[in-house]
Design an enzyme around this catalytic site. Structure first.
Site, PDB file in Angstrom:
ATOM      1  N   ASP A  99       0.716  -1.231  -0.030  1.00 43.26           N
ATOM      2  CA  ASP A  99      -0.270  -0.022  -0.113  1.00 43.26           C
ATOM      3  C   ASP A  99       1.319   1.682   0.208  1.00 43.26           C
ATOM      4  OD1 ASP A  99      -2.221   1.343  -0.187  1.00 43.26           O
ATOM      5  OD2 ASP A  99      -2.755   1.206   2.132  1.00 43.26           O
ATOM      6  N   ASN A 145      10.991  -7.621  -7.911  1.00 45.33           N
ATOM      7  CA  ASN A 145      10.657  -6.040  -8.097  1.00 45.33           C
ATOM      8  C   ASN A 145      11.342  -5.235  -9.373  1.00 45.33           C
ATOM      9  OD1 ASN A 145      10.015  -3.438  -6.026  1.00 45.33           O
ATOM     10  ND2 ASN A 145      10.061  -5.019  -5.279  1.00 45.33           N
ATOM     11  N   TYR A 147       9.965  -1.655  -8.893  1.00 44.66           N
ATOM     12  CA  TYR A 147       9.361  -0.515  -8.982  1.00 44.66           C
ATOM     13  C   TYR A 147       9.449   0.839  -9.277  1.00 44.66           C
ATOM     14  CZ  TYR A 147       4.053  -2.721  -8.431  1.00 44.66           C
ATOM     15  OH  TYR A 147       2.950  -3.197  -8.349  1.00 44.66           O
ATOM     16  N   PHE A 149      10.811   3.035  -6.601  1.00 44.74           N
ATOM     17  CA  PHE A 149       9.400   3.567  -5.442  1.00 44.74           C
ATOM     18  C   PHE A 149       8.630   5.033  -6.715  1.00 44.74           C
ATOM     19  CE2 PHE A 149      13.736   2.262  -3.751  1.00 44.74           C
ATOM     20  CZ  PHE A 149      13.085   1.300  -3.078  1.00 44.74           C
ATOM     21  N   SER A 211      20.126  -0.391   0.084  1.00 46.29           N
ATOM     22  CA  SER A 211      19.712  -0.315  -1.594  1.00 46.29           C
ATOM     23  C   SER A 211      20.566  -0.534  -2.122  1.00 46.29           C
ATOM     24  CB  SER A 211      19.194   0.654  -1.930  1.00 46.29           C
ATOM     25  OG  SER A 211      18.809   0.708  -2.585  1.00 46.29           O
ATOM     26  N   ASN A 213      20.990  -1.797  -5.059  1.00 46.88           N
ATOM     27  CA  ASN A 213      20.473  -1.601  -5.835  1.00 46.88           C
ATOM     28  C   ASN A 213      21.441  -0.142  -6.599  1.00 46.88           C
ATOM     29  OD1 ASN A 213      20.234  -4.033  -7.154  1.00 46.88           O
ATOM     30  ND2 ASN A 213      17.431  -3.091  -8.024  1.00 46.88           N
ATOM     31  N   THR A 214      21.102   0.256  -6.106  1.00 48.26           N
ATOM     32  CA  THR A 214      21.727   1.568  -6.035  1.00 48.26           C
ATOM     33  C   THR A 214      23.249   1.938  -6.053  1.00 48.26           C
ATOM     34  OG1 THR A 214      19.504   2.035  -5.175  1.00 48.26           O
ATOM     35  CG2 THR A 214      20.951   4.247  -5.621  1.00 48.26           C
ATOM     36  N   LYS A 251      15.247  -0.294   7.975  1.00 49.64           N
ATOM     37  CA  LYS A 251      15.155  -1.212   7.287  1.00 49.64           C
ATOM     38  C   LYS A 251      16.379  -1.848   6.076  1.00 49.64           C
ATOM     39  CE  LYS A 251      11.710  -3.689   3.964  1.00 49.64           C
ATOM     40  NZ  LYS A 251      10.394  -3.893   3.682  1.00 49.64           N
ATOM     41  N   ASN A 282      14.725  -6.366   3.583  1.00 54.18           N
ATOM     42  CA  ASN A 282      14.407  -5.897   2.332  1.00 54.18           C
ATOM     43  C   ASN A 282      14.418  -6.823   1.527  1.00 54.18           C
ATOM     44  OD1 ASN A 282      12.885  -4.350   0.149  1.00 54.18           O
ATOM     45  ND2 ASN A 282      15.695  -3.563   0.312  1.00 54.18           N
ATOM     46  N   GLY A 333       9.814 -13.917   3.251  1.00 51.79           N
ATOM     47  CA  GLY A 333       9.384 -15.555   2.982  1.00 51.79           C
ATOM     48  C   GLY A 333       8.417 -15.690   3.947  1.00 51.79           C
TER      49      GLY A 333
HETATM   50  C1  LIG Z   1       6.487  -5.647  -5.355  1.00 49.52           C
HETATM   51  C2  LIG Z   1       7.766  -5.340  -4.220  1.00 49.52           C
HETATM   52  C3  LIG Z   1       7.469  -3.820  -4.058  1.00 49.52           C
HETATM   53  C4  LIG Z   1       8.042  -3.835  -2.170  1.00 49.52           C
HETATM   54  N1  LIG Z   1       7.870  -2.087  -2.548  1.00 49.52           N
HETATM   55  C5  LIG Z   1       8.206  -1.900  -0.974  1.00 49.52           C
HETATM   56  C6  LIG Z   1       9.140  -0.010  -0.975  1.00 49.52           C
HETATM   57  O1  LIG Z   1       8.308   0.055  -1.439  1.00 49.52           O
HETATM   58  N2  LIG Z   1       9.910  -0.086   0.727  1.00 49.52           N
HETATM   59  C7  LIG Z   1      10.413  -0.785   1.471  1.00 49.52           C
HETATM   60  O2  LIG Z   1      10.888  -1.121   1.830  1.00 49.52           O
HETATM   61  N3  LIG Z   1       9.880  -2.087   0.969  1.00 49.52           N
HETATM   62  C8  LIG Z   1       9.394  -2.582  -0.128  1.00 49.52           C
HETATM   63  N4  LIG Z   1       9.080  -4.013  -0.277  1.00 49.52           N
HETATM   64  C9  LIG Z   1       9.611  -5.674   0.222  1.00 49.52           C
HETATM   65  C10 LIG Z   1       9.280  -6.082   1.539  1.00 49.52           C
HETATM   66  O3  LIG Z   1       8.380  -4.795   1.969  1.00 49.52           O
HETATM   67  C11 LIG Z   1       9.366  -6.787   1.792  1.00 49.52           C
HETATM   68  O4  LIG Z   1      10.478  -6.332   2.581  1.00 49.52           O
HETATM   69  C12 LIG Z   1       9.972  -7.850   0.990  1.00 49.52           C
HETATM   70  O5  LIG Z   1       9.183  -8.034  -0.165  1.00 49.52           O
HETATM   71  C13 LIG Z   1      10.573  -9.079   1.606  1.00 49.52           C
HETATM   72  O6  LIG Z   1       8.862  -9.698   2.154  1.00 49.52           O
HETATM   73  P1  LIG Z   1       8.061 -11.159   1.814  1.00 49.52           P
HETATM   74  O7  LIG Z   1       9.598 -11.900   1.602  1.00 49.52           O
HETATM   75  O8  LIG Z   1       6.950 -11.136   2.401  1.00 49.52           O
HETATM   76  O9  LIG Z   1       7.900 -10.063   0.764  1.00 49.52           O
HETATM   77  C14 LIG Z   1       8.522  -4.152  -1.940  1.00 49.52           C
HETATM   78  C15 LIG Z   1       8.145  -6.019  -1.870  1.00 49.52           C
HETATM   79  C16 LIG Z   1       7.744  -6.024  -3.695  1.00 49.52           C
HETATM   80  C17 LIG Z   1       7.245  -8.038  -3.636  1.00 49.52           C
HETATM   81  C1  LIG Z   2      15.515  -3.219  -1.315  1.00 53.29           C
HETATM   82  O1  LIG Z   2      16.222  -3.964  -2.047  1.00 53.29           O
HETATM   83  C2  LIG Z   2      16.034  -3.233  -3.562  1.00 53.29           C
HETATM   84  C3  LIG Z   2      16.757  -3.787  -4.201  1.00 53.29           C
HETATM   85  O2  LIG Z   2      16.681  -5.343  -3.643  1.00 53.29           O
HETATM   86  C4  LIG Z   2      16.026  -1.315  -3.556  1.00 53.29           C
HETATM   87  O3  LIG Z   2      16.090  -1.347  -5.000  1.00 53.29           O
HETATM   88  C5  LIG Z   2      15.859  -0.781  -2.714  1.00 53.29           C
HETATM   89  O4  LIG Z   2      16.273   0.777  -2.943  1.00 53.29           O
HETATM   90  C6  LIG Z   2      15.418  -0.862  -1.093  1.00 53.29           C
HETATM   91  N1  LIG Z   2      15.447  -0.287   0.150  1.00 53.29           N
HETATM   92  C7  LIG Z   2      13.857  -0.365   0.059  1.00 53.29           C
HETATM   93  C8  LIG Z   2      13.192   0.591   0.998  1.00 53.29           C
HETATM   94  O5  LIG Z   2      12.634  -0.812  -0.262  1.00 53.29           O
HETATM   95  C1  LIG Z   3      12.353   3.615  -1.148  1.00 52.35           C
HETATM   96  C2  LIG Z   3      14.077   4.416  -1.238  1.00 52.35           C
HETATM   97  O1  LIG Z   3      14.127   5.727  -0.655  1.00 52.35           O
HETATM   98  N1  LIG Z   3      15.414   3.908  -1.108  1.00 52.35           N
HETATM   99  C3  LIG Z   3      16.462   4.626  -0.853  1.00 52.35           C
HETATM  100  C4  LIG Z   3      16.931   3.685   0.300  1.00 52.35           C
HETATM  101  O2  LIG Z   3      18.591   4.190   0.326  1.00 52.35           O
HETATM  102  C5  LIG Z   3      19.067   3.831  -0.426  1.00 52.35           C
HETATM  103  C6  LIG Z   3      20.834   4.955   0.051  1.00 52.35           C
HETATM  104  O3  LIG Z   3      20.538   5.508   0.307  1.00 52.35           O
HETATM  105  C7  LIG Z   3      18.791   5.110  -1.770  1.00 52.35           C
HETATM  106  O4  LIG Z   3      19.245   5.126  -2.418  1.00 52.35           O
HETATM  107  C8  LIG Z   3      17.423   4.533  -2.108  1.00 52.35           C
HETATM  108  O5  LIG Z   3      16.633   5.314  -3.422  1.00 52.35           O
END
Ligand SMILES: Cc1cc2nc3c(=O)[nH]c(=O)nc-3n(C[C@H](O)[C@H](O)[C@H](O)COP(=O)(O)O)c2cc1C
Ligand SMILES: *[C@@H]1O[C@H](CO)[C@@H](O)[C@H](O)[C@H]1NC(C)=O
Ligand SMILES: CC(=O)N[C@H]1CO[C@H](CO)[C@@H](O)[C@@H]1O
Ligand SMILES: *[C@@H]1O[C@H](CO)[C@@H](O)[C@H](O)[C@H]1NC(C)=O
Ligand SMILES: *[C@@H]1O[C@H](CO)[C@@H](O)[C@H](O)[C@H]1NC(C)=O
Length: 395
Positions: A99, A145, A147, A149, A211, A213-214, A251, A282, A333
């Site tokens: 959400d 995913n 996405y 953000f 992060s 990835n970044t 996180k 994450n 998971g």
């Molecule tokens: C489609 C998708 C979008 C997500 N978007 C975010 C996000 O915006 N911010 C975040 O902190 N974690 C995001 N997550 C990570 C989840 O909050 C969670 O940490 C991760 O999916 C592991 O839990 P699960 O195995 O139950 O899915 C996302 C996960 C999925 C699958």
């Molecule tokens: C979580 O992990 C993904 C890649 O695995 C990354 O793109 C993202 O910035 C991380 N942080 C959050 C808050 O989702």
């Molecule tokens: C959702 C979000 O803001 N993710 C950030 C997590 O932290 C790294 C490092 O600062 C950022 O690059 C990501 O965009």
């Protein structure tokens, strides 16, 4: 002229009407009455035919319009947990990213989640990555995913959360704060603005220090930068003029070396960086070698079953490294009461899920709670709190 949202709603309604037989689509949806078999045999196969982002939007739509049955029975006593002066009727929360725009809080609450984390929300609206950006890995019970953000931004999300806060029977709401893509790397400002914006209306706040990835993030995870980030965000939190300061959580990613875990633990144990909780973890950028699905090589974060044990080990590591002094939310998971229980034994005070909810639908929440209650009682625990960290040495 329709707005984008109205168009989406029309499309979704049409889809649902066609697929569920056309009687009254909403009546149709309303009989999604939490019956697990009905979901397994009809609803989820239907949603699997949609591309995952559409099915995600449909699910949020259903939650937004409360097209689900409210869980009638109260949560089992064993599941009630008190943390940060908040009474949770159960420890099973919805993880961030489902959400993102705070549209479905009421419906998610009714579904039976003990708390709902919205976001990540960025200060300014941003589009996120190009589609497709979500992939099901059916054979692996997983999702990938990227996405990137997509967020409607602080203002839109703030207004929805504020309205929710005024309600009597409302969800416990965490707000996961993100930063805009175009903001400078290592820049703390976006998080500070987030704390100031949501501090008065969120039950807890989360900043990500994960992060992989970044490019450049490894730098951020270095000790000094991390210390700087956390201390400044905490300072902003402590300056809030509110009745009760919201707990601040970090996180983390699962893809950390032992060294990095130690560094993070030592930073968050320092007084000026003493956060109130850690969310572990994450999605992972790693790809376990036993993945079967054709989508396994998509770029992005992997979640769901393949992450489960990686996450549970990581919880154990942080519980040990922090001496159990900082509460942990275990995520990754979780798809059964046993999965939740193992995370609690490893040191989690609460758990969250995303992927299993997306893949199996709302009935999974009640099932996990029922199973967890049964397991706790069969092991002789009065409640969740008694079981925290019990599988970790020295406990
Ligand atoms: C489609 C998708 C979008 C997500 N978007 C975010 C996000 O915006 N911010 C975040 O902190 N974690 C995001 N997550 C990570 C989840 O909050 C969670 O940490 C991760 O999916 C592991 O839990 P699960 O195995 O139950 O899915 C996302 C996960 C999925 C699958
Ligand atoms: C979580 O992990 C993904 C890649 O695995 C990354 O793109 C993202 O910035 C991380 N942080 C959050 C808050 O989702
Ligand atoms: C959702 C979000 O803001 N993710 C950030 C997590 O932290 C790294 C490092 O600062 C950022 O690059 C990501 O965009
Ligand atoms: C959980 O059980 C312990 C006793 O072991 C008790 O002190 C505590 O209040 C209980 N917590 C809740 C939230 O019921
Ligand atoms: C939370 O539960 C405790 C008992 O465990 C109770 O004393 C307290 O009043 C409750 N607080 C709220 C805000 O409901």
């Amino acid at each position: 002229m329709y707005t984008r949202k109205e168009k989406l709603i029309k499309q979704l309604t049409a889809l649902v009407t066609i697929t569920l037989g056309g009687t009254s689509s909403f009546a149709g949806l309303c009989i999604w009455n939490g019956n697990e078999k009905f979901y397994r045999d009809y609803v989820m196969p239907f949603t699997r035919r949609l591309d995952p982002e559409t099915s995600h939007r449909l699910a949020v739509f259903a939650m937004k319009h409360c097209l689900i049955r409210k869980q009638r029975e109260p949560d089992a006593k064993s599941l009630s947990t008190r943390l940060w002066d908040i009474n949770f009727s159960n420890p099973v929360g919805l993880a961030a990213g489902f959400d993102k725009q705070a549209e479905g809080m009421q419906g998610l609450h009714k579904t039976g989640f003990g708390f709902v984390e919205i976001g990540s929300v960025t200060p300014q609206p941003q589009e996120g990555n190009k589609k497709p950006r979500v992939f099901r890995l059916e054979e692996d019970n997983a999702i990938i995913n990227r996405y990137g953000f997509n967020s409607e931004g602080h203002e839109a999300v703030y207004n929805r959360v504020r309205l929710e806060g005024g309600k009597q029977d409302r969800a416990i709401i965490g707000v996961n704060l993100g930063k805009n893509k175009l903001s400078a790397m290592g820049d703390v400002k976006d998080y500070v603005i987030g704390v100031e914006k949501f501090g008065a209306i969120a039950d807890y706040l989360v900043i990500n220090i994960s992060s992989p990835n970044t490019p450049g993030l490894r730098g951020l995870q270095q000790k000094a930068e991390l210390e700087n980030l956390i201390s400044l965000v905490l300072e902003a939190r402590n300056k809030l003029r509110v009745e009760k300061l919201p707990p601040l959580l970090v996180k983390i990613a699962p893809d950390l070396s032992e060294e990095e875990k130690k560094d993070i633990a030592s930073v968050i144990l320092k007084e000026k960086c003493r956060v109130d909780g850690i969310i572990v973890c994450n999605t992972t950028t790693s790809r376990p070698s036993d993945l079967k699905s054709p989508n396994k090589n998509e770029i992005g974060g992997l979640s769901g079953q393949p992450l489960r044990d990686i996450s549970t080990r990581c919880i154990g590591d942080f519980y040990r490294l922090t001496g159990g002094q900082i509460p942990i939310i275990g995520v990754g998971g979780v798809a059964s009461g046993q999965d939740a229980y193992e995370k609690i034994l490893a040191g989690a005070s609460l758990v969250q899920l995303y992927s299993s909810f997306a893949l199996e639908g709302p009935p999974i929440v009640r099932r996990i709670k029922r199973e967890l209650d049964e397991i706790l009682r069969s092991k002789g625990y009065l409640n969740v709190t008694e079981a925290i960290g019990k599988s970790i040495e020295g406990n």
